[in-house]
Design a protein around this motif. Sequence first.
Motif, mmCIF file in Angstrom:
data_model
loop_
_atom_site.group_PDB
_atom_site.id
_atom_site.type_symbol
_atom_site.label_atom_id
_atom_site.label_comp_id
_atom_site.label_asym_id
_atom_site.label_seq_id
_atom_site.Cartn_x
_atom_site.Cartn_y
_atom_site.Cartn_z
ATOM 1 N N LEU A 1 -16.586 -16.579 4.610
ATOM 2 C CA LEU A 1 -16.329 -15.635 5.898
ATOM 3 C C LEU A 1 -14.801 -15.211 6.036
ATOM 4 C CD1 LEU A 1 -17.543 -14.103 8.445
ATOM 5 C CD2 LEU A 1 -17.032 -16.080 9.718
ATOM 6 N N ALA A 2 -13.873 -16.199 6.035
ATOM 7 C CA ALA A 2 -12.420 -15.772 5.889
ATOM 8 C C ALA A 2 -11.987 -15.082 4.780
ATOM 9 C CB ALA A 2 -11.635 -17.342 6.038
ATOM 10 N N LEU A 3 -12.423 -15.309 3.543
ATOM 11 C CA LEU A 3 -12.249 -14.367 2.523
ATOM 12 C C LEU A 3 -12.627 -13.133 2.813
ATOM 13 C CD1 LEU A 3 -13.021 -17.135 -0.384
ATOM 14 C CD2 LEU A 3 -10.863 -16.108 0.410
ATOM 15 N N GLY A 4 -13.999 -12.813 3.190
ATOM 16 C CA GLY A 4 -14.362 -11.590 3.367
ATOM 17 C C GLY A 4 -13.396 -10.857 4.421
ATOM 18 N N LEU A 5 -13.267 -11.419 5.574
ATOM 19 C CA LEU A 5 -12.186 -10.775 6.546
ATOM 20 C C LEU A 5 -10.850 -10.692 5.943
ATOM 21 C CD1 LEU A 5 -13.306 -13.003 9.436
ATOM 22 C CD2 LEU A 5 -13.746 -10.583 9.168
ATOM 23 N N THR A 6 -10.407 -11.488 4.907
ATOM 24 C CA THR A 6 -9.253 -11.109 4.228
ATOM 25 C C THR A 6 -9.037 -9.893 3.654
ATOM 26 O OG1 THR A 6 -8.549 -13.490 4.386
ATOM 27 C CG2 THR A 6 -7.316 -12.055 2.562
ATOM 28 N N GLY A 7 -10.307 -9.762 2.829
ATOM 29 C CA GLY A 7 -10.609 -8.353 2.057
ATOM 30 C C GLY A 7 -10.723 -7.289 3.029
ATOM 31 N N ILE A 8 -11.093 -7.352 4.026
ATOM 32 C CA ILE A 8 -11.082 -6.269 5.210
ATOM 33 C C ILE A 8 -9.791 -5.793 5.404
ATOM 34 C CG2 ILE A 8 -11.773 -5.644 7.336
ATOM 35 C CD1 ILE A 8 -14.406 -6.866 7.003
ATOM 36 N N GLY A 9 -8.939 -6.932 5.592
ATOM 37 C CA GLY A 9 -7.490 -6.610 6.149
ATOM 38 C C GLY A 9 -6.888 -6.205 4.989
ATOM 39 N N ALA A 10 -7.056 -6.467 3.719
ATOM 40 C CA ALA A 10 -6.084 -6.101 2.847
ATOM 41 C C ALA A 10 -6.427 -4.427 2.677
ATOM 42 C CB ALA A 10 -6.296 -6.959 1.594
ATOM 43 N N PHE A 11 -7.553 -4.358 2.644
ATOM 44 C CA PHE A 11 -7.916 -2.558 2.522
ATOM 45 C C PHE A 11 -7.665 -1.882 3.641
ATOM 46 C CE2 PHE A 11 -10.334 -4.716 -1.202
ATOM 47 C CZ PHE A 11 -9.919 -3.823 -2.272
ATOM 48 N N ALA A 12 -7.720 -2.455 4.770
ATOM 49 C CA ALA A 12 -7.455 -1.674 6.020
ATOM 50 C C ALA A 12 -5.728 -1.306 5.868
ATOM 51 C CB ALA A 12 -7.881 -2.416 7.331
ATOM 52 N N SER A 13 -5.166 -2.161 5.365
ATOM 53 C CA SER A 13 -3.600 -1.855 5.508
ATOM 54 C C SER A 13 -3.115 -0.618 4.508
ATOM 55 C CB SER A 13 -2.944 -3.095 4.740
ATOM 56 O OG SER A 13 -3.145 -3.172 3.295
ATOM 57 N N ILE A 14 -4.272 -0.106 3.645
ATOM 58 C CA ILE A 14 -3.855 1.129 3.151
ATOM 59 C C ILE A 14 -3.592 2.145 4.221
ATOM 60 C CG2 ILE A 14 -4.816 2.719 1.734
ATOM 61 C CD1 ILE A 14 -6.270 0.522 0.015
ATOM 62 N N TYR A 15 -4.463 2.313 5.118
ATOM 63 C CA TYR A 15 -4.574 3.468 5.930
ATOM 64 C C TYR A 15 -3.180 3.992 6.573
ATOM 65 C CZ TYR A 15 -5.478 7.340 8.912
ATOM 66 O OH TYR A 15 -5.380 8.676 9.320
ATOM 67 N N ALA B 1 0.789 -1.292 -0.088
ATOM 68 C CA ALA B 1 0.090 0.020 0.069
ATOM 69 C C ALA B 1 0.846 1.147 0.006
ATOM 70 C CB ALA B 1 -0.984 -0.225 1.126
ATOM 71 N N GLY B 2 2.066 1.435 0.803
ATOM 72 C CA GLY B 2 2.802 2.494 0.718
ATOM 73 C C GLY B 2 3.314 2.730 -0.588
ATOM 74 N N TRP B 3 3.905 1.697 -1.025
ATOM 75 C CA TRP B 3 4.304 1.665 -2.552
ATOM 76 C C TRP B 3 3.592 2.379 -3.667
ATOM 77 C CZ3 TRP B 3 3.507 -1.052 -7.167
ATOM 78 C CH2 TRP B 3 4.549 -0.709 -8.349
ATOM 79 N N LEU B 4 2.342 1.638 -3.318
ATOM 80 C CA LEU B 4 1.157 2.254 -4.440
ATOM 81 C C LEU B 4 0.950 3.459 -4.204
ATOM 82 C CD1 LEU B 4 -1.239 -0.894 -4.471
ATOM 83 C CD2 LEU B 4 0.283 -0.178 -6.348
#
Length: 397
Positions: A94-108, A58-61
């Motif tokens: 459910l695990a896939l959805g939570l993975t998406g939350i974690g991935a997009f939360a990493s942007i902040y 996320a930092g590189w992007l």
Amino acid sequence: MNRTLRFVNIAHFLDHYFLLIFPTAVLAIHPAWGMSYGEALALGTPGFIAFALCTPLAGWLGDRYGDKPLMVAFFLGLGLSSIATGMAAGPITLALGLTGIGAFASIYHPVGTAMIVRLAARTGRALGVNGVYGNLGVAAAAGATGLLAGYLGWRAAFFVPGALTVLLGIAFAWLPAVVLDADGTGGPKSFEATNGDRLRVLAVVFVASLFGGIAFNGVTVALPKIFEERLTGGLDGASGVAAIGAYASLVFALAAFTQLPVGRLLDRIGAKPIMVSLTGLQAVLFLVLAQVDGALAVLVSVPLMLAVFGEIPVGAWLIGHYVGPAWRSRVYSVQFLLTLGVSSGIVPMIAVLHERTGSSTALLMLLGGAMVVVFAMSLVLPGGARSPRAAPQPAAE
């Protein structure tokens, strides 16, 4: 620019809020799906791993494509991932959805924090206010999730904030991009310290990031379950989940603003007396909380979380004052990666301990032990008061 900063602060609130929906929602999910608490909680592991691993990307992007597009992706991706999690048909989805939350939360943190520094005229104050927004996100997650899961079902706990966040993303996308050069102040100037002092400070900061990260992430994830175990009688069913979430949120909210006065004290008396006091208090109170039940558990958790939240700005202050500007960013990145690396292992650790022991006592003893290590390291910090040769600029909180 003020509107942009408000959105970035709200994003910090949402970042911590979404990461802590599942630890409360799981109290309703595991009986509904016929799973043990440990089995269900382990489904959140991929999300925390994604949160840690995707942060450097996320930092590189953000550097390559700009902070505005990445923050739009943060709002929209986080909201849509939460909605997808609420639609999960089973453990895998459910695990896939939570993975998406974690991935997009990493942007902040890599993108949003840099955006604050780029846009704010008074960087230290802006970072302090921004930190409070993040703390309030931690505080609100358990209570709001408990109410939604308790009375509308656990899926609503993901649907409602997800939909609101998508709307915020659309609104943020319409704001004009703010192009502004950094003011060039470079943050606080470093103390005139010896190399030995600097090495001791770095050792303390890195140990505190690792072991303090275990304590912080462990207690914020596990507190709803701790209260469920300790608050016996009348806390079953929907009202029980809501009450547990409310108690956890109340404790987090009481501690949310602690880092503002701690930041002011750091500039007055230095880091050592504050860090020794706060880490020692945490070590004792974790061990006390492991032994008490009922309302006393809630009462003990209040000063514990005051100390946990209060310690947050100490490491950043130490780096800002003992590390020169040329190395500061790299040291901050190491500190952040240590904390994130720990957070990715917290959920499976809690799940395994609970499956093997059947209670939160062993976890609390472990967290207390981690803080004993940080307390011991804090004793080697140089000095007790602020150096008279320190730069006059206030430190970033």
